[in-house]
Design a protein around this motif. Structure first.
Motif, PDB file in Angstrom:
ATOM      1  N   PHE A  76      39.929  36.214   3.621  1.00  0.00           N
ATOM      2  CA  PHE A  76      39.862  36.792   2.211  1.00  0.00           C
ATOM      3  C   PHE A  76      39.843  38.354   1.895  1.00  0.00           C
ATOM      4  O   PHE A  76      39.729  38.845   0.996  1.00  0.00           O
ATOM      5  CB  PHE A  76      38.401  36.264   1.681  1.00  0.00           C
ATOM      6  N   THR A  77      40.154  38.883   3.281  1.00  0.00           N
ATOM      7  CA  THR A  77      40.388  40.420   3.036  1.00  0.00           C
ATOM      8  C   THR A  77      41.868  40.663   2.281  1.00  0.00           C
ATOM      9  O   THR A  77      42.886  40.095   2.804  1.00  0.00           O
ATOM     10  CB  THR A  77      40.239  40.865   4.416  1.00  0.00           C
ATOM     11  N   ASP A  78      42.000  41.550   1.437  1.00  0.00           N
ATOM     12  CA  ASP A  78      43.123  41.720   0.607  1.00  0.00           C
ATOM     13  C   ASP A  78      44.201  42.456   1.582  1.00  0.00           C
ATOM     14  O   ASP A  78      43.713  43.169   2.620  1.00  0.00           O
ATOM     15  CB  ASP A  78      42.952  42.616  -0.597  1.00  0.00           C
ATOM     16  N   ILE A  79      45.443  41.828   1.365  1.00  0.00           N
ATOM     17  CA  ILE A  79      46.696  42.448   2.210  1.00  0.00           C
ATOM     18  C   ILE A  79      46.581  44.175   1.844  1.00  0.00           C
ATOM     19  O   ILE A  79      46.283  44.564   0.916  1.00  0.00           O
ATOM     20  CB  ILE A  79      47.833  41.747   2.055  1.00  0.00           C
ATOM     21  N   GLY A  80      46.840  44.676   2.949  1.00  0.00           N
ATOM     22  CA  GLY A  80      47.338  46.239   2.746  1.00  0.00           C
ATOM     23  C   GLY A  80      48.465  46.442   1.998  1.00  0.00           C
ATOM     24  O   GLY A  80      49.704  46.436   2.667  1.00  0.00           O
ATOM     25  N   LYS A  81      48.587  46.487   0.645  1.00  0.00           N
ATOM     26  CA  LYS A  81      49.691  46.822  -0.037  1.00  0.00           C
ATOM     27  C   LYS A  81      50.136  48.325   0.114  1.00  0.00           C
ATOM     28  O   LYS A  81      49.122  49.121   0.082  1.00  0.00           O
ATOM     29  CB  LYS A  81      49.426  46.427  -1.585  1.00  0.00           C
ATOM     30  N   VAL A  82      51.411  48.555   0.000  1.00  0.00           N
ATOM     31  CA  VAL A  82      51.993  49.981   0.174  1.00  0.00           C
ATOM     32  C   VAL A  82      51.552  50.504  -1.202  1.00  0.00           C
ATOM     33  O   VAL A  82      51.505  50.371  -2.400  1.00  0.00           O
ATOM     34  CB  VAL A  82      53.469  50.038   0.245  1.00  0.00           C
ATOM     35  N   PRO A  83      51.052  51.930  -1.143  1.00  0.00           N
ATOM     36  CA  PRO A  83      50.445  52.733  -2.107  1.00  0.00           C
ATOM     37  C   PRO A  83      51.453  53.057  -3.018  1.00  0.00           C
ATOM     38  O   PRO A  83      52.938  53.243  -2.848  1.00  0.00           O
ATOM     39  CB  PRO A  83      50.071  54.011  -1.553  1.00  0.00           C
ATOM     40  N   CYS A 148      54.072  36.438   0.782  1.00  0.00           N
ATOM     41  CA  CYS A 148      53.177  37.134  -0.085  1.00  0.00           C
ATOM     42  C   CYS A 148      53.935  37.990  -1.523  1.00  0.00           C
ATOM     43  O   CYS A 148      53.377  38.089  -2.350  1.00  0.00           O
ATOM     44  CB  CYS A 148      52.332  38.129   0.543  1.00  0.00           C
ATOM     45  N   GLY A 149      55.182  38.065  -1.067  1.00  0.00           N
ATOM     46  CA  GLY A 149      56.055  38.698  -1.981  1.00  0.00           C
ATOM     47  C   GLY A 149      55.732  40.419  -2.186  1.00  0.00           C
ATOM     48  O   GLY A 149      55.767  41.100  -3.372  1.00  0.00           O
ATOM     49  N   GLU A 150      55.056  40.981  -1.149  1.00  0.00           N
ATOM     50  CA  GLU A 150      54.606  42.417  -1.105  1.00  0.00           C
ATOM     51  C   GLU A 150      55.124  42.987   0.169  1.00  0.00           C
ATOM     52  O   GLU A 150      55.175  42.203   1.174  1.00  0.00           O
ATOM     53  CB  GLU A 150      53.126  42.382  -1.230  1.00  0.00           C
ATOM     54  N   CYS A 151      55.416  44.373  -0.039  1.00  0.00           N
ATOM     55  CA  CYS A 151      55.550  45.131   1.225  1.00  0.00           C
ATOM     56  C   CYS A 151      53.913  45.320   1.681  1.00  0.00           C
ATOM     57  O   CYS A 151      53.334  46.024   1.130  1.00  0.00           O
ATOM     58  CB  CYS A 151      56.228  46.516   0.911  1.00  0.00           C
ATOM     59  N   VAL A 152      53.801  45.222   3.101  1.00  0.00           N
ATOM     60  CA  VAL A 152      52.572  44.989   3.688  1.00  0.00           C
ATOM     61  C   VAL A 152      52.475  46.240   4.700  1.00  0.00           C
ATOM     62  O   VAL A 152      53.327  46.137   5.626  1.00  0.00           O
ATOM     63  CB  VAL A 152      52.170  43.767   4.198  1.00  0.00           C
ATOM     64  N   LEU A 153      51.461  46.892   4.710  1.00  0.00           N
ATOM     65  CA  LEU A 153      51.215  48.008   5.542  1.00  0.00           C
ATOM     66  C   LEU A 153      50.875  47.204   7.091  1.00  0.00           C
ATOM     67  O   LEU A 153      49.917  46.403   7.183  1.00  0.00           O
ATOM     68  CB  LEU A 153      50.044  48.868   5.307  1.00  0.00           C
ATOM     69  N   CYS A 165      48.340  37.234   5.182  1.00  0.00           N
ATOM     70  CA  CYS A 165      49.165  38.220   6.181  1.00  0.00           C
ATOM     71  C   CYS A 165      48.207  38.959   7.143  1.00  0.00           C
ATOM     72  O   CYS A 165      47.220  39.379   6.659  1.00  0.00           O
ATOM     73  CB  CYS A 165      49.804  39.353   5.435  1.00  0.00           C
ATOM     74  N   VAL A 166      48.428  38.906   8.324  1.00  0.00           N
ATOM     75  CA  VAL A 166      47.862  39.684   9.195  1.00  0.00           C
ATOM     76  C   VAL A 166      48.309  40.982   9.485  1.00  0.00           C
ATOM     77  O   VAL A 166      49.588  41.127   9.920  1.00  0.00           O
ATOM     78  CB  VAL A 166      47.756  38.901  10.824  1.00  0.00           C
ATOM     79  N   CYS A 167      47.502  42.177   9.014  1.00  0.00           N
ATOM     80  CA  CYS A 167      48.187  43.388   8.822  1.00  0.00           C
ATOM     81  C   CYS A 167      46.979  44.442   8.971  1.00  0.00           C
ATOM     82  O   CYS A 167      46.088  44.047   9.642  1.00  0.00           O
ATOM     83  CB  CYS A 167      48.677  43.547   7.311  1.00  0.00           C
TER      84      CYS A 167
END
Length: 246
Positions: A76-83, A148-153, A165-167
């Motif tokens: 449940f921790t939100d994925i690290g989205k790119v700023p 996820c359809g996102e760029c992940v840190l 995502c594991v990130c």
């Protein structure tokens, strides 16, 4: 008024999201069953020594709580989205698409925008790493996750067993989950081993003995898998790397 087919598309997306939770539900079911098999069938019914029951239950619940806490945090921790500062403007993106036949012009546009950004990693060709789906210049170690359809840190991988995502944001919880899950399996194996041996000698009676039998085998199976996975990620942490090689 909704367009024809919009409702069907929305229903398909909801079904797809629900299907993605099946692996998580499988893990939760296994853990819930292991709780019943260990606490009820082993400790409360099979173990006759009161001191042994207390010892087993205290340490089992300690490992069980830490396992559940770390697993929940990983999920449940939100994925690290790119700023948003890494996202190029619409005008620059239009110019980028306009020069789709000139890699040099496209790279010049991206380099001009990336001057003020803390970006050092580049592609094999020496160009600025860019995601045209997110319209984002990729920070170092960031990758696009198609699920996820996102760029992940600092993306490590997308794990179906946590539906996340594991990130960068949850990697600590993921490694803790692997460690606590391994300790959970080892503890179950060691404490149920005498009763597993008693089963094969024919000294155990009742249907509960089959729970103990399967509990031991399941703990062994998951323990072996977790040992290799946990060891691999400990190696990655020591080398400051991810499974993607960065």
């Amino acid at each position: 008024m909704a367009r024809p087919g919009t409702d069907n598309k929305g229903s398909c997306l909801l079904c797809l999201k629900a299907v993605k939770w099946i692996p998580v539900l499988f893990i939760v079911t296994i853990v819930a069953w292991s709780y019943y098999a260990y606490v009820v069938q082993l400790c409360l019914i099979t173990v006759e020594n009161t001191l042994g029951q207390v010892f087993y239950l205290i340490f089992f619940h300690l490992f069980f709580f830490m396992l559940c806490w770390s697993y929940g945090q990983t999920i449940f921790t939100d994925i690290g989205k790119v700023p948003s500062t890494f996202k190029i403007s619409d005008a620059d993106f239009e110019a980028y698409l306009h020069h789709n036949n000139s890699l040099e012009m496209q790279n010049r546009i991206l380099e001009n925008y990336a001057k003020t950004l803390p970006v050092t990693n580049v592609t094999i060709g020496g160009s600025v790493r860019f995601c045209d789906k997110c319209k984002t210049i990729k920070p170092d170690r960031a990758h696009h996750c198609s699920v996820c359809g996102e760029c992940v840190l600092k993306m490590d991988h997308h794990c179906p067993w946590i539906n996340n995502c594991v990130c960068f944001t949850n990697y600590k919880f993921f490694v803790l989950f692997l460690g606590y899950a391994l300790l959970y399996c080892i503890f179950i194996c060691l404490t149920s081993l005498p009763y597993f041996i008693a089963f094969w000698k024919g000294d155990l009676r009742g249907m509960g003995r089959f729970h103990i039998l399967f509990l031991f085998f399941v703990a062994i199976m998951f323990g072996v898998s977790l040992m290799s996975l946990f060891g691999y990620h400990c190696y990655l942490v020591l080398e400051n790397r991810t499974t993607l090689g960065t």
